[in-house]
Design a protein around this motif. Structure first.
Motif, PDB file in Angstrom:
ATOM      1  N   ALA A 131       0.828  -1.203   0.000  1.00  0.00           N
ATOM      2  CA  ALA A 131       0.000   0.000   0.000  1.00  0.00           C
ATOM      3  C   ALA A 131       0.861   1.251   0.000  1.00  0.00           C
ATOM      4  N   PHE A 132       0.203   2.398   0.213  1.00  0.00           N
ATOM      5  CA  PHE A 132       0.945   3.652   0.301  1.00  0.00           C
ATOM      6  C   PHE A 132       2.022   3.546   1.367  1.00  0.00           C
ATOM      7  N   TYR A 133       1.626   3.120   2.566  1.00  0.00           N
ATOM      8  CA  TYR A 133       2.621   2.856   3.598  1.00  0.00           C
ATOM      9  C   TYR A 133       3.180   1.456   3.381  1.00  0.00           C
ATOM     10  N   GLY A 134       4.475   1.353   3.343  1.00  0.00           N
ATOM     11  CA  GLY A 134       5.114   0.061   3.120  1.00  0.00           C
ATOM     12  C   GLY A 134       5.543  -0.120   1.691  1.00  0.00           C
ATOM     13  N   GLY A 135       4.602  -0.373   0.806  1.00  0.00           N
ATOM     14  CA  GLY A 135       4.917  -0.730  -0.569  1.00  0.00           C
ATOM     15  C   GLY A 135       5.529   0.380  -1.394  1.00  0.00           C
ATOM     16  N   LEU A 136       4.966   1.594  -1.305  1.00  0.00           N
ATOM     17  CA  LEU A 136       5.451   2.687  -2.144  1.00  0.00           C
ATOM     18  C   LEU A 136       6.905   3.020  -1.825  1.00  0.00           C
ATOM     19  N   ALA A 137       7.242   3.157  -0.554  1.00  0.00           N
ATOM     20  CA  ALA A 137       8.629   3.482  -0.180  1.00  0.00           C
ATOM     21  C   ALA A 137       9.581   2.360  -0.571  1.00  0.00           C
ATOM     22  N   ASP A 138       9.110   1.126  -0.508  1.00  0.00           N
ATOM     23  CA  ASP A 138       9.934  -0.015  -0.908  1.00  0.00           C
ATOM     24  C   ASP A 138      10.239   0.052  -2.405  1.00  0.00           C
ATOM     25  N   LEU A 139       9.228   0.322  -3.213  1.00  0.00           N
ATOM     26  CA  LEU A 139       9.436   0.461  -4.657  1.00  0.00           C
ATOM     27  C   LEU A 139      10.383   1.613  -4.976  1.00  0.00           C
ATOM     28  N   LEU A 140      10.162   2.757  -4.332  1.00  0.00           N
ATOM     29  CA  LEU A 140      10.995   3.930  -4.579  1.00  0.00           C
ATOM     30  C   LEU A 140      12.444   3.662  -4.177  1.00  0.00           C
ATOM     31  N   VAL A 265       6.234  11.913  -0.963  1.00  0.00           N
ATOM     32  CA  VAL A 265       7.180  10.975  -0.368  1.00  0.00           C
ATOM     33  C   VAL A 265       8.540  11.208  -1.016  1.00  0.00           C
ATOM     34  N   ASP A 266       9.499  11.635  -0.220  1.00  0.00           N
ATOM     35  CA  ASP A 266      10.883  11.779  -0.678  1.00  0.00           C
ATOM     36  C   ASP A 266      11.694  10.623  -0.097  1.00  0.00           C
ATOM     37  N   VAL A 267      12.399   9.901  -0.952  1.00  0.00           N
ATOM     38  CA  VAL A 267      13.305   8.856  -0.483  1.00  0.00           C
ATOM     39  C   VAL A 267      14.725   9.290  -0.831  1.00  0.00           C
ATOM     40  N   GLN A 274      28.046   9.674  -2.318  1.00  0.00           N
ATOM     41  CA  GLN A 274      26.961   9.895  -3.268  1.00  0.00           C
ATOM     42  C   GLN A 274      25.627   9.991  -2.540  1.00  0.00           C
ATOM     43  N   ILE A 275      24.755  10.837  -3.052  1.00  0.00           N
ATOM     44  CA  ILE A 275      23.406  10.966  -2.511  1.00  0.00           C
ATOM     45  C   ILE A 275      22.410  10.988  -3.669  1.00  0.00           C
ATOM     46  N   ARG A 276      21.339  10.235  -3.522  1.00  0.00           N
ATOM     47  CA  ARG A 276      20.286  10.187  -4.540  1.00  0.00           C
ATOM     48  C   ARG A 276      18.940  10.443  -3.884  1.00  0.00           C
ATOM     49  N   ILE A 277      18.033  11.045  -4.660  1.00  0.00           N
ATOM     50  CA  ILE A 277      16.682  11.315  -4.155  1.00  0.00           C
ATOM     51  C   ILE A 277      15.669  11.054  -5.255  1.00  0.00           C
ATOM     52  N   ILE A 278      14.534  10.480  -4.867  1.00  0.00           N
ATOM     53  CA  ILE A 278      13.407  10.267  -5.767  1.00  0.00           C
ATOM     54  C   ILE A 278      12.147  10.685  -5.025  1.00  0.00           C
ATOM     55  N   THR A 279      11.173  11.219  -5.751  1.00  0.00           N
ATOM     56  CA  THR A 279       9.982  11.784  -5.129  1.00  0.00           C
ATOM     57  C   THR A 279       8.720  11.221  -5.766  1.00  0.00           C
ATOM     58  N   ALA A 280       7.729  10.955  -4.941  1.00  0.00           N
ATOM     59  CA  ALA A 280       6.391  10.584  -5.412  1.00  0.00           C
ATOM     60  C   ALA A 280       5.390  11.565  -4.832  1.00  0.00           C
ATOM     61  N   GLN A 281       4.526  12.106  -5.678  1.00  0.00           N
ATOM     62  CA  GLN A 281       3.504  13.055  -5.235  1.00  0.00           C
ATOM     63  C   GLN A 281       2.151  12.642  -5.778  1.00  0.00           C
ATOM     64  N   GLN A 332       2.668  10.933  -9.320  1.00  0.00           N
ATOM     65  CA  GLN A 332       3.741  11.422 -10.190  1.00  0.00           C
ATOM     66  C   GLN A 332       5.077  11.045  -9.562  1.00  0.00           C
ATOM     67  N   ILE A 333       5.929  10.402 -10.360  1.00  0.00           N
ATOM     68  CA  ILE A 333       7.236   9.958  -9.896  1.00  0.00           C
ATOM     69  C   ILE A 333       8.304  10.812 -10.570  1.00  0.00           C
ATOM     70  N   SER A 334       9.190  11.384  -9.778  1.00  0.00           N
ATOM     71  CA  SER A 334      10.243  12.242 -10.340  1.00  0.00           C
ATOM     72  C   SER A 334      11.366  11.403 -10.915  1.00  0.00           C
ATOM     73  N   ALA A 335      12.199  12.032 -11.724  1.00  0.00           N
ATOM     74  CA  ALA A 335      13.457  11.399 -12.129  1.00  0.00           C
ATOM     75  C   ALA A 335      14.388  11.366 -10.920  1.00  0.00           C
ATOM     76  N   ILE A 336      15.310  10.415 -10.938  1.00  0.00           N
ATOM     77  CA  ILE A 336      16.277  10.303  -9.851  1.00  0.00           C
ATOM     78  C   ILE A 336      17.279  11.456  -9.951  1.00  0.00           C
ATOM     79  N   LYS A 337      17.508  12.127  -8.830  1.00  0.00           N
ATOM     80  CA  LYS A 337      18.501  13.200  -8.782  1.00  0.00           C
ATOM     81  C   LYS A 337      19.705  12.706  -7.977  1.00  0.00           C
ATOM     82  N   GLU A 338      20.889  12.929  -8.518  1.00  0.00           N
ATOM     83  CA  GLU A 338      22.100  12.458  -7.865  1.00  0.00           C
ATOM     84  C   GLU A 338      23.074  13.606  -7.676  1.00  0.00           C
TER      85      GLU A 338
END
Length: 342
Positions: A131-140, A265-267, A274-281, A332-338
């Protein structure tokens, strides 16, 4: 009986979103089930061509009768501390795959401990926390670190502009008295008290005070990614809404019956320097669970899964491809920023 799917707790708030999305995508061989016959009859008025059958988690025969012939059982009925075990046992007896939506950590841990060996031997998929909690952050997290064989830290930041909890959310919170676990130094351990911090979720959430609140993604992420530390932070304003007994339930504002709630959700993952970030809104954390679950079902039924047994969304699906196929009206899923750490 092709593509027969059973939805337990089909008349619940999130269950209705999942039934609607399955029906919209052409799944009409559905079994609507749950503990309350009257609520099933009311739901059946919306879907008169679908089968309804009440079942009790305290009566294994009624569960087996309700789920008979189902390829997949979706458990939408919390608290999962009570419902997961009896429904999974039914799924294993019947040879059906199982999916649930738990944000609770203890049921996920119990599922891995109790059912991993049998599910693997029987080639049954059991995917908790889809679900939103659990699954989404795992995928991201999985998509974000797909080419890293070792990860120093994953931080999940969840920002909500508000949280109008359902009765099911409140019931689960009342039932879940177990201490929260975080993943630190390569092992699960009890969450320690820590000060709040600020996080900029950008528009429309903006800068929010966040507090450590580990949920089921701590368990799912640490199960299959080689990471030393995993943390989850939730915006304090949404936690205040949740803890306020006067906060009303969600109210539909559009044709999809979504509330006006906005989420981000920012991961953030780090490895060496190195640092990477991906966002889901998106809109409405309950509603967005439906496309996540149904896309998973599409992949299971078409054989696009990496393994069987007890597993997680990030482990069993191609995470990057999964996220890319989601409708932008849902999420909406953002591109990965590094970048490089200072």
């Amino acid at each position: 009986m092709k593509n027969r799917i059973a939805i337990y707790g089909a008349y619940g708030h999130t269950g209705k979103f999942i039934v609607s999305e399955l029906y919209r995508q052409g799944y009409t061989n559905l079994i609507l089930s749950g503990r309350d016959q009257e609520k099933l009859v009311l739901l059946n008025q919306e879907y008169p061509d679908l089968k309804i059958q009440a079942a009790s988690i305290h009566d294994p025969k009624t569960l087996d009768d309700a789920f008979s012939g189902a390829e997949i059982i979706i458990n939408c009925a919390g608290p999962y501390l009570d419902t997961a075990e009896p429904i999974i046992k039914s799924a294993l007896r019947l040879g059906s795959h199982y999916i649930d939506l738990t944000a609770e950590q203890k049921p996920v841990l119990d599922i891995f401990e109790q059912f991993s060996e049998q599910a693997k031997n029987d080639k049954i998929l059991i995917i908790p926390a889809s679900a939103f909690y659990g699954g989404l952050a795992d995928l991201l997290s999985t998509a974000l670190t797909h080419d890293w064989n070792q990860i120093d830290e994953i931080n999940v930041y969840i920002g909500l502009d508000s949280w109008h909890p359902t009765k099911g959310t409140r019931l689960t919170g009342d039932r879940n008295h177990y201490k929260r676990l975080t993943f630190k130094d390569n092992r699960l351990q009890e969450l320690e008290a820590s000060p709040s911090q600020e996080w900029d979720f950008k528009s429309p959430i903006g800068i929010k005070e966040v507090v450590a609140l580990p949920l089921s993604e701590i368990i799912t992420i640490s199960r299959h990614l080689n990471v030393s530390s995993v943390n989850t932070y939730l915006s304090q304003n949404s936690l205040n809404d949740l803890r306020n007994d006067d906060t009303p339930e969600p109210k539909a504002v559009d044709g999809k019956n979504r509330s006006s709630q906005q989420f981000c959700v920012d991961v953030v993952a780090t490895k060496d320097n190195q640092i990477r970030i991906i966002t889901a809104q998106g809109q409405d954390i309950y509603s967005v669970t439906a496309p996540l679950v149904v896309e998973g079902i599409n992949r299971i039924l078409s054989g696009r899964v990496k393994k069987t047994g007890v597993t997680t969304m990030g482990e069993v699906y191609d995470a990057a491809d999964f996220l890319q196929t989601l409708d932008e009206d849902d999420i909406q899923i953002s591109a990965i920023k590094e970048s490089q750490l200072n």
